[in-house]
Motif scaffolding. Sequence first.
Motif, PDB file in Angstrom:
ATOM      1  N   TRP A  36      40.798  41.317   5.238  1.00  0.00           N
ATOM      2  CA  TRP A  36      41.104  40.368   4.162  1.00  0.00           C
ATOM      3  C   TRP A  36      40.974  41.097   2.825  1.00  0.00           C
ATOM      4  O   TRP A  36      40.011  41.839   2.600  1.00  0.00           O
ATOM      5  N   PHE A  37      41.947  40.846   1.967  1.00  0.00           N
ATOM      6  CA  PHE A  37      41.928  41.355   0.611  1.00  0.00           C
ATOM      7  C   PHE A  37      42.182  40.176  -0.323  1.00  0.00           C
ATOM      8  O   PHE A  37      42.683  39.133   0.112  1.00  0.00           O
ATOM      9  N   GLN A  39      43.383  39.062  -4.575  1.00  0.00           N
ATOM     10  CA  GLN A  39      43.909  39.500  -5.862  1.00  0.00           C
ATOM     11  C   GLN A  39      43.876  38.351  -6.847  1.00  0.00           C
ATOM     12  O   GLN A  39      44.491  37.308  -6.605  1.00  0.00           O
ATOM     13  N   ALA A  40      43.148  38.557  -7.914  1.00  0.00           N
ATOM     14  CA  ALA A  40      43.097  37.588  -8.997  1.00  0.00           C
ATOM     15  C   ALA A  40      44.135  37.964 -10.050  1.00  0.00           C
ATOM     16  O   ALA A  40      44.541  39.132 -10.126  1.00  0.00           O
ATOM     17  N   PRO A  41      44.570  37.018 -10.876  1.00  0.00           N
ATOM     18  CA  PRO A  41      45.584  37.314 -11.894  1.00  0.00           C
ATOM     19  C   PRO A  41      45.143  38.461 -12.800  1.00  0.00           C
ATOM     20  O   PRO A  41      44.013  38.479 -13.299  1.00  0.00           O
ATOM     21  N   GLY A  42      46.025  39.431 -12.974  1.00  0.00           N
ATOM     22  CA  GLY A  42      45.734  40.546 -13.855  1.00  0.00           C
ATOM     23  C   GLY A  42      44.829  41.602 -13.283  1.00  0.00           C
ATOM     24  O   GLY A  42      44.449  42.549 -13.976  1.00  0.00           O
ATOM     25  N   LYS A  43      44.469  41.463 -12.015  1.00  0.00           N
ATOM     26  CA  LYS A  43      43.551  42.429 -11.384  1.00  0.00           C
ATOM     27  C   LYS A  43      44.214  43.090 -10.182  1.00  0.00           C
ATOM     28  O   LYS A  43      45.190  42.575  -9.626  1.00  0.00           O
ATOM     29  N   GLU A  44      43.631  44.209  -9.790  1.00  0.00           N
ATOM     30  CA  GLU A  44      44.108  44.903  -8.599  1.00  0.00           C
ATOM     31  C   GLU A  44      43.721  44.121  -7.345  1.00  0.00           C
ATOM     32  O   GLU A  44      42.722  43.402  -7.329  1.00  0.00           O
ATOM     33  N   ARG A  45      44.495  44.309  -6.300  1.00  0.00           N
ATOM     34  CA  ARG A  45      44.124  43.728  -5.014  1.00  0.00           C
ATOM     35  C   ARG A  45      42.899  44.489  -4.504  1.00  0.00           C
ATOM     36  O   ARG A  45      42.884  45.723  -4.485  1.00  0.00           O
ATOM     37  N   GLU A  46      41.895  43.731  -4.092  1.00  0.00           N
ATOM     38  CA  GLU A  46      40.647  44.367  -3.682  1.00  0.00           C
ATOM     39  C   GLU A  46      40.231  43.973  -2.276  1.00  0.00           C
ATOM     40  O   GLU A  46      40.567  42.895  -1.781  1.00  0.00           O
ATOM     41  N   THR A  58      32.292  45.369  11.631  1.00  0.00           N
ATOM     42  CA  THR A  58      32.766  44.558  10.516  1.00  0.00           C
ATOM     43  C   THR A  58      32.304  45.197   9.216  1.00  0.00           C
ATOM     44  O   THR A  58      31.277  45.883   9.175  1.00  0.00           O
ATOM     45  N   TYR A  59      33.072  44.971   8.180  1.00  0.00           N
ATOM     46  CA  TYR A  59      32.798  45.565   6.883  1.00  0.00           C
ATOM     47  C   TYR A  59      32.985  44.499   5.817  1.00  0.00           C
ATOM     48  O   TYR A  59      33.873  43.659   5.931  1.00  0.00           O
ATOM     49  N   TYR A  60      32.175  44.571   4.780  1.00  0.00           N
ATOM     50  CA  TYR A  60      32.252  43.594   3.699  1.00  0.00           C
ATOM     51  C   TYR A  60      32.124  44.282   2.357  1.00  0.00           C
ATOM     52  O   TYR A  60      31.383  45.253   2.202  1.00  0.00           O
ATOM     53  N   ALA A  61      32.828  43.736   1.380  1.00  0.00           N
ATOM     54  CA  ALA A  61      32.598  44.152   0.004  1.00  0.00           C
ATOM     55  C   ALA A  61      31.206  43.692  -0.409  1.00  0.00           C
ATOM     56  O   ALA A  61      30.728  42.642   0.036  1.00  0.00           O
ATOM     57  N   CYS A  96      45.717  38.418   4.301  1.00  0.00           N
ATOM     58  CA  CYS A  96      45.261  39.107   5.505  1.00  0.00           C
ATOM     59  C   CYS A  96      46.185  40.292   5.752  1.00  0.00           C
ATOM     60  O   CYS A  96      47.345  40.307   5.322  1.00  0.00           O
ATOM     61  N   ALA A  97      45.645  41.286   6.417  1.00  0.00           N
ATOM     62  CA  ALA A  97      46.378  42.516   6.650  1.00  0.00           C
ATOM     63  C   ALA A  97      45.969  43.112   7.983  1.00  0.00           C
ATOM     64  O   ALA A  97      44.887  42.825   8.499  1.00  0.00           O
ATOM     65  N   SER A  98      46.846  43.942   8.518  1.00  0.00           N
ATOM     66  CA  SER A  98      46.572  44.585   9.796  1.00  0.00           C
ATOM     67  C   SER A  98      47.009  46.040   9.732  1.00  0.00           C
ATOM     68  O   SER A  98      47.987  46.363   9.050  1.00  0.00           O
ATOM     69  N   ARG A  99      46.279  46.894  10.410  1.00  0.00           N
ATOM     70  CA  ARG A  99      46.672  48.286  10.461  1.00  0.00           C
ATOM     71  C   ARG A  99      46.809  48.700  11.914  1.00  0.00           C
ATOM     72  O   ARG A  99      46.111  48.194  12.799  1.00  0.00           O
ATOM     73  N   VAL A 100      47.716  49.639  12.145  1.00  0.00           N
ATOM     74  CA  VAL A 100      48.053  50.034  13.509  1.00  0.00           C
ATOM     75  C   VAL A 100      47.057  51.069  14.014  1.00  0.00           C
ATOM     76  O   VAL A 100      47.415  52.177  14.405  1.00  0.00           O
ATOM     77  N   TRP A 101      45.811  50.728  13.927  1.00  0.00           N
ATOM     78  CA  TRP A 101      44.708  51.515  14.461  1.00  0.00           C
ATOM     79  C   TRP A 101      43.620  50.536  14.879  1.00  0.00           C
ATOM     80  O   TRP A 101      43.567  49.411  14.397  1.00  0.00           O
ATOM     81  N   SER A 102      42.741  50.981  15.750  1.00  0.00           N
ATOM     82  CA  SER A 102      41.699  50.076  16.223  1.00  0.00           C
ATOM     83  C   SER A 102      40.559  49.932  15.227  1.00  0.00           C
ATOM     84  O   SER A 102      39.866  48.910  15.200  1.00  0.00           O
ATOM     85  N   GLU A 103      40.366  50.949  14.401  1.00  0.00           N
ATOM     86  CA  GLU A 103      39.240  50.933  13.482  1.00  0.00           C
ATOM     87  C   GLU A 103      39.681  50.477  12.100  1.00  0.00           C
ATOM     88  O   GLU A 103      40.743  50.849  11.608  1.00  0.00           O
TER      89      GLU A 103
END
Length: 124
Positions: A36-37, A39-46, A58-61, A96-103
């Motif tokens: 999950w990422f 993006q707020a207005p005027g800011k980078e997607r984080e 699992t990982y968290y900001a 939401c996003a997905s990457r073609v790797w298991s990790e």
Amino acid sequence: QGQLVESGGGLVQAGGSLRLSCAASGRKFTSYAMGWFRQAPGKEREFVAAISSTDRNTYYADSVKGRFTISRDTAKNIMYLRMDSLVPEDSANYYCASRVWSEATLEKRDYDYWGQGTQVTVSS
């Protein structure tokens, strides 16, 4: 082609909770790490949170650690983000996003598929 569709966003008061869902279809997303990422207005997607394909990692900001929980239902091909103790600074469009790797990783450039986003607004 794979598709990711987010849902569950909305308007909530500070201190409240929401659960976002990301439904995956068309590809073997069960084998892919997801994240999950936001993006707020005027800011980078984080980066917000990510989960490996095996659910072991699992990982968290830092900003959401202890308040948000990422999970996935492999049988249904759905990923969730439970958000508790929301604050106005959490207001953003959540992707939401997905990457073609298991990790999973924390870098948005590592993700191959993206949903259209769902808006979360937290009022003070």
